[in-house]
Enzyme design. Sequence first.
Site, PDB file in Angstrom:
ATOM      1  N   GLU A   1      25.571 -21.748  63.748  1.00 42.00           N
ATOM      2  CA  GLU A   1      26.807 -21.394  64.428  1.00 42.00           C
ATOM      3  C   GLU A   1      26.941 -21.584  66.041  1.00 42.00           C
ATOM      4  OE1 GLU A   1      25.379 -19.920  61.938  1.00 42.00           O
ATOM      5  OE2 GLU A   1      26.824 -18.916  60.494  1.00 42.00           O
TER       6      GLU A   1
ATOM      7  N   ALA B   1      32.105 -21.192  56.932  1.00 41.02           N
ATOM      8  CA  ALA B   1      33.440 -20.675  56.999  1.00 41.02           C
ATOM      9  C   ALA B   1      34.417 -21.848  57.230  1.00 41.02           C
ATOM     10  CB  ALA B   1      33.585 -19.598  58.167  1.00 41.02           C
TER      11      ALA B   1
ATOM     12  N   GLU C   1      24.505 -17.423  54.567  1.00 39.96           N
ATOM     13  CA  GLU C   1      24.421 -16.178  54.677  1.00 39.96           C
ATOM     14  C   GLU C   1      24.687 -15.371  53.310  1.00 39.96           C
ATOM     15  OE1 GLU C   1      27.296 -16.129  58.167  1.00 39.96           O
ATOM     16  OE2 GLU C   1      25.930 -14.558  58.797  1.00 39.96           O
TER      17      GLU C   1
ATOM     18  N   GLY D   1      27.802 -19.484  56.798  1.00 40.01           N
ATOM     19  CA  GLY D   1      28.332 -18.580  56.148  1.00 40.01           C
ATOM     20  C   GLY D   1      28.119 -18.824  54.478  1.00 40.01           C
TER      21      GLY D   1
END
Length: 702
Positions: free
Chosen positions: A145, A74, A123, A120
Amino acid sequence: MTVDIASIAPAGASYEPGDGVVGRIVIDRPNDSVNSIDPPLIAALFGAVAAARAARPRGLVLASAKPDTFSGGADLKLLSIWPSAAELTEASRAMQRLCDEIAALPCTSVAALNGSALAGGYELALACDWRVAADTPELRVGLPEVQLGLIPAAGGTQRLARLVGLPRALDLILGARRLSARRALRAGLVDELAQPAVLERAAYDRALKGAKREPAGGRSALERAATFVAPARALALRQARARLMKETRGHYPAPPRVLDALAIGLARGMPAGLDAEARAFGELATSDVARNLIALFFLTTRQRRASSEGLPRADAPRDVAVVGAGLMGSGIAQAAAVAGMTVRMRDVDDAALARGLGAVRALTTEASRKGAIERRESARVIARVSGTTDYSGFARAELVIEAVFEELGLKRRVLGELEAATRDDAVIASNTSALPIAEIATGARRPERVVGMHFFSPVHRMPLVEVVRTERAEPWAVARVVAAANALGTTVIVVRDGPGFYTTRILGLMLGEATHLLEQGARIEDVDRAMTAFGWPVGPLALIDEVGLAVARHAGDTVAAAAGIDAPRNAVALLAEAGLEGKRGGAGFYLYGGRRRVPNPRVYELLGAAPAATPPDVAERLTALFVNAAVRCLDEGVLRSAGDGDLGAVLGLGFPPFLGGPFRYADARGAALVERLRALAASAGARYEPAASLASGRRFFS
Ligand code: NAI
């Protein structure tokens, strides 16, 4: 609800039908080499997935158009675009829906990881059935994270545990691990490695021939049990929680939320787990701890450029020499060799040299055992370091780093020898821990090329170098030292010369104050325990023992004299004079004979103090003194910026990262800190008098 993905103009991803059999979704965020995930990219990915669903290919490859990154995760600017917890929870739900849609596609999906896929980015890859990664040394995958005070919140906690089993997922997520391609293959995070040139082909084949996949929950029966059998799972989670509380002492809220999300998701199913993830993400992302950790992350990433600001462009040296093959010298030589530099190392005799070269070998072997460097490369690293007991080979060096004993006379003499043995355009850097560089360079033929290069111990693990600039140092010389330290992969701060520079000065004052508290009746173990409970990695008295009393005394005296503190008979001096050496000699503030260290009763005898009550606020008080000293360094121009000060304290001295650094701590405490310092100045002494910019109410970060 303000997060409405449908209203955002999509950009950065598209569906390509390819040959009509295997389609591709290509991620290519404009003007961003690492494909950070932002709202337009999320919107574009939704569109691409819808197009893939409509096109009904037999297989799908998810790929990146960037040369060597899949996606870094992100875009942290999200946190300012959607500043409330509710919005961030919604943003997380949007990413979760996107990943769910990828996972629900009827065709076999394969992520082609051409480069790093983190947070992310990984992911998204986890939502695919399979993952093929390029076999390149730079590639990293993982869900790190928690390092930023966040949790994986696009289904990462849920999917990773179902893929590799709960125990391994816990280790990877809580450890914020970034695995190399080979380790990721072994751990099951990727399914296949391919040479970069044939990666897309390998992904295509797998998408064509591979089946949809049901995650297994780990490879062994034990892993599967710990994932899917309630009592085994409860045990694994309980053990992880206990370990966590011991390590973080409750200062870091993200790791327990990872455990919660996993506990909920594995007990009640994926939707419940996703809900826990999303809620936790919103709350964590708006917490002070995440803000502080993210601020440190940004400071670190910007520091490479910031450290060379105002300096001429300089290349990192290829040839370096090191004088003194002791603890520091051998560590520095090894780090330089890992960075590809050729290193010549000198010590006084064969025995000392052999010890130093042995240390280089041991450090390198250990690094290769842990997978930090490849086995073949480790032999080359060792071969790059050669030894000498004279100065032969020093004429080639562009940079010489001196790491002999901390004695001014010796350092001056060695500097003289180096001036004779090196080229005129070589830079000579001293790794002194406290001595002013200008004093070492007094009498030098060319003091303009003498710079301080303060490493921290152990060199291979400590991420900071403090570059010390004297008034007479030429900018090109400072620039070369900065370039060298950056090339070693450390974060660099440039500070002005003076006793103890920045880091040793503020640490020395705090350690001195800790011993002062003992004289007033505090207990050794209470002082240390209070500091570790506050978030410091070791207590100040245990740290003095680690450093050694002689060294600590020397550095402490240098710093105290400069600060105008007249304490000739301080506790450290008393212990050192009584023959106590610290941990290495078996006795200092503690006795190290048994299995566990115990406080040394002789300390109280030597101090003529009876241990009584330890003030309940010692940690806060010592930290306030430390922060005040840091601010004074900024006020006096020793530091160039508050950011340098935070990085130096956190990376070099272990200031609790969740507080962001001394300057961020000062901002957070504001007037309360100034009041506290004033009260302490009145009751305990003028050394607590608030620094000028604290007294004036200055904020260091907006
Ligand atoms: P050490 O005692 O492990 O090593 C010093 C080495 O220098 C010894 O091997 C000694 O034989 C050698 N030496 C002495 N005179 C020499 C000469 N004329 N030519 C070549 N070699 C000579 O000491 P350590 O801990 O490595 O410290 C070295 C320097 O680094 C000191 O200035 C110290 O203050 C500084 N430093 C130490 C840190 C630590 O945590 N130990 C941290 C940061 C800096």
